[in-house]
Design an enzyme around this catalytic site. Structure first.
Site, mmCIF file in Angstrom:
data_model
loop_
_atom_site.group_PDB
_atom_site.id
_atom_site.type_symbol
_atom_site.label_atom_id
_atom_site.label_comp_id
_atom_site.label_asym_id
_atom_site.label_seq_id
_atom_site.Cartn_x
_atom_site.Cartn_y
_atom_site.Cartn_z
ATOM 1 N N ASP A 254 -0.303 14.520 0.577
ATOM 2 C CA ASP A 254 -0.834 12.628 0.633
ATOM 3 C C ASP A 254 -1.849 13.116 -0.556
ATOM 4 O O ASP A 254 -2.267 12.859 -1.046
ATOM 5 C CB ASP A 254 -0.372 12.649 1.438
ATOM 6 C CG ASP A 254 0.447 12.051 2.163
ATOM 7 O OD1 ASP A 254 1.604 11.892 2.615
ATOM 8 O OD2 ASP A 254 0.850 12.324 4.087
ATOM 9 N N CYS B 295 0.838 -1.104 -0.414
ATOM 10 C CA CYS B 295 -0.378 0.148 -0.557
ATOM 11 C C CYS B 295 1.064 1.265 -0.044
ATOM 12 O O CYS B 295 1.840 1.564 -0.265
ATOM 13 C CB CYS B 295 -0.292 0.073 1.148
ATOM 14 S SG CYS B 295 0.231 0.279 3.041
ATOM 15 N N ASP C 90 6.462 15.797 9.691
ATOM 16 C CA ASP C 90 5.551 15.491 9.256
ATOM 17 C C ASP C 90 4.385 16.499 7.975
ATOM 18 O O ASP C 90 3.706 16.226 7.405
ATOM 19 C CB ASP C 90 3.539 15.542 10.406
ATOM 20 C CG ASP C 90 4.077 14.166 10.990
ATOM 21 O OD1 ASP C 90 4.220 13.007 10.220
ATOM 22 O OD2 ASP C 90 4.127 14.298 12.683
ATOM 23 N N ASP D 278 -1.419 14.512 8.267
ATOM 24 C CA ASP D 278 -0.105 15.054 8.990
ATOM 25 C C ASP D 278 -0.198 16.805 10.035
ATOM 26 O O ASP D 278 0.648 17.653 10.144
ATOM 27 C CB ASP D 278 0.399 15.353 7.824
ATOM 28 C CG ASP D 278 1.481 14.455 7.458
ATOM 29 O OD1 ASP D 278 1.995 13.369 8.279
ATOM 30 O OD2 ASP D 278 1.338 13.494 5.984
ATOM 31 N N ARG E 215 14.437 20.068 8.039
ATOM 32 C CA ARG E 215 13.721 18.874 9.267
ATOM 33 C C ARG E 215 12.862 17.833 9.456
ATOM 34 O O ARG E 215 12.888 17.048 10.223
ATOM 35 C CB ARG E 215 13.443 19.872 10.208
ATOM 36 C CG ARG E 215 14.409 21.051 10.771
ATOM 37 C CD ARG E 215 13.285 22.221 12.230
ATOM 38 N NE ARG E 215 12.805 21.330 13.122
ATOM 39 C CZ ARG E 215 12.406 22.794 13.984
ATOM 40 N NH1 ARG E 215 11.687 23.250 13.558
ATOM 41 N NH2 ARG E 215 11.242 21.978 14.408
ATOM 42 N N HIS F 16 -5.592 20.134 -9.258
ATOM 43 C CA HIS F 16 -5.267 19.207 -10.283
ATOM 44 C C HIS F 16 -5.665 18.282 -10.249
ATOM 45 O O HIS F 16 -5.232 16.587 -9.715
ATOM 46 C CB HIS F 16 -3.666 19.468 -10.019
ATOM 47 C CG HIS F 16 -3.298 19.395 -11.803
ATOM 48 N ND1 HIS F 16 -3.562 20.283 -13.022
ATOM 49 C CD2 HIS F 16 -2.263 18.885 -11.574
ATOM 50 C CE1 HIS F 16 -2.723 20.074 -13.580
ATOM 51 N NE2 HIS F 16 -1.815 18.549 -13.351
#
Ligand code: CO
Ligand code: CO
Ligand code: CO
Length: 348
Positions: free
Chosen positions: A67, A17, A50, A90, A47, A139
Site C-alpha cells: 500500500d 485521500c 486484504d 492488511d 479472491r 525502491h
C-alpha cells in the site's frame, strides 16, 4: 527547519485521500488476462482479499501486501507513521504476523527538500520498530507527486487465515476505530481543522491494528477485514457479497468523530465517499431515520482505519471487553449477521 510547517498536502493534486482505483476499472484492466496459477496460492487476485497468501509448508504461509499513497497530513513524520500503519494493517486483518517490509517511495526531488523524505522514512521506521518488523530494502522513483508506503510480508498458519468471506448467522460485528477520517482530512486540506482534531485523527491513523489483531486470535472469529478506501459500508459490502448472509447495522453504534458529522453537514465530503456509494449503495437499505450526513459518513473513505471483526455472538462481549482493556478504547459492537435479507445491508 524545526517546527517549520510543511504543507505536504498542498503537493497532492487529486481530491480526497488515498483514493483507490475504482474497482470496476481494475476489473477491466485484469479481465481475461492469463494469470499464473499455483496450487500453493491460497488467497490470490481472484479472491481479492486484504492480502495474498502463499503456502510454504503445512504449517507456514506467507501473507503479502503493498500500500502506498500521497500525504493526507502536513507533518512528514506523521505521514510516514500513517503510511506504515496502513500498509501493515492488511496483514493484521488476515490474522497474520508481519515480518519484513520494503519502502516504496515516489519523491519530487526537484521541488521538495530531501530532509522531508528523511522525516517520512523516520516515521515509517518508528512504526516498523513498534510492529517488530525488519526493513529489508525498498525502491524509490522521482515523481511529480510525493507518495510513500510499504510492501509487507508476514507469516500465518495456512489453517488460521481470516478472510472477508466466512460470515455466519448470528455473528456480531465489532469495529475497532472511529470512522470519518476522510472527511476530516478534507477539512485539514481546506485549512478548517484545528490542532486538536488534527492531532487526534493523526494519532488514530498512525495506530497499528496489531493489538486488536493479536487479541482476536483467542476468540471464535469467523471473518475480518480492515476499513480503508471503500469506507465502512464498502468494506462491509465486500464481506456480504457472495456470503448468502444479511447484515443489520445500528448507525448510532458505529464509532465516529463528531467533527466529521459537522463537516459533512457543511458538504465537506470527499469524492471517494460518492464513488463508494455509487459502487455499493444498491446493496444497502437505509431506514428513514438515518440522515443523509450519517449515510455519507458510513461511505467515507478511511485511511488506516480499524478492523471489522465478525465474531460468534456469545464471545462478542468478552472480545469487546478485552479490546477496550488492551487500549483499543473506541472499539464497539456495530451490528450482527442475520438470517433474513440475504446479501443486503440494513442500516437503522
Ligand atoms: Co484491507
Ligand atoms: Co489491501
Ligand atoms: Co491495502
Amino acid at each position: 527547519m524545526a517546527n517549520q510547517p510543511i504543507r505536504l498536502t498542498e503537493s497532492v493534486k487529486g481530491a480526497g485521500c488515498a483514493a483507490k482505483l475504482a474497482p470496476g476499472d481494475l476489473d477491466r484492466a485484469l479481465c481475461g488476462l492469463d494469470l499464473p496459477v499455483d496450487p500453493n496460492l491460497i488467497v490470490g487476485l481472484d479472491r481479492a482479499d486484504d492480502a495474498g497468501v502463499y503456502r510454504i509448508s503445512d504449517d507456514l504461509a506467507l501473507v503479502q501486501t503493498i500500500d502506498f499513497f500521497p500525504p493526507m497530513v502536513d507533518d512528514p513524520f506523521s505521514f510516514g507513521q500513517i503510511a506504515a500503519a496502513n500498509a501493515l494493517s492488511d496483514v493484521y486483518a488476515m490474522g497474520g504476523t508481519p515480518k519484513t517490509v520494503m519502502n516504496v517511495v515516489a519523491f519530487p526531488a526537484k521541488t521538495m527538500d530531501i530532509t522531508i523524505l528523511r522525516a517520512i522514512i523516520e516515521g515509517g521506521l518508528d512504526k516498523m520498530r513498534e510492529a517488530g518488523v525488519v526493513l529489508v530494502g525498498g525502491h524509490s522513483v522521482e515523481d511529480s507527486e510525493l507518495k510513500y508506503g510499504l510492501a509487507v510480508t508476514g507469516f500465518i498458519h495456512p489453517n488460521r487465515i481470516l478472510t472477508k468471506k466466512n460470515l455466519q448467522t448470528g455473528d456480531c460485528l465489532i469495529l475497532t476505530k472511529p470512522i470519518g477520517t476522510g472527511i476530516i482530512v478534507t477539512a485539514i486540506k481546506a485549512g478548517l481543522a484545528g490542532a486538536a482534531i488534527t492531532d487526534k485523527v493523526t494519532r488514530a491513523m498512525a495506530t497499528l491494528n496489531r493489538d486488536a489483531a493479536l487479541l482476536m486470535q483467542d476468540f471464535p472469529v469467523h471473518a475480518c477485514t480492515d476499513i480503508t478506501g471503500f469506507g465502512f459500508l464498502g468494506h462491509l459490502a465486500e464481506m456480504v457479497v457472495g456470503s448468502g448472509h444479511g447484515v443489520r447495522i445500528r448507525a448510532s453504534s458505529v464509532p465516529s468523530y463528531p467533527e466529521a458529522l459537522e463537516w459533512a453537514d457543511m458538504g465537506l465530503i470527499p469524492a471517494g465517499a460518492y464513488n463508494n456509494r455509487h459502487f455499493r449503495g444498491a446493496l444497502v437499505d437505509f431506514s428513514p431515520s438515518v440522515s443523509q450526513r450519517v449515510q455519507d459518513l458510513l461511505f467515507d473513505p478511511q485511511t488506516s482505519g480499524g478492523l471489522l471483526i465478525a465474531v460468534e455472538a456469545k464471545a462478542a462481549p468478552d472480545l469487546l471487553r478485552a479490546l477496550i482493556a488492551k487500549g483499543v478504547g473506541d472499539a464497539a459492537l456495530v451490528g450482527e449477521i442475520v438470517m433474513e435479507s440475504k446479501e443486503r445491508i440494513m442500516v437503522d
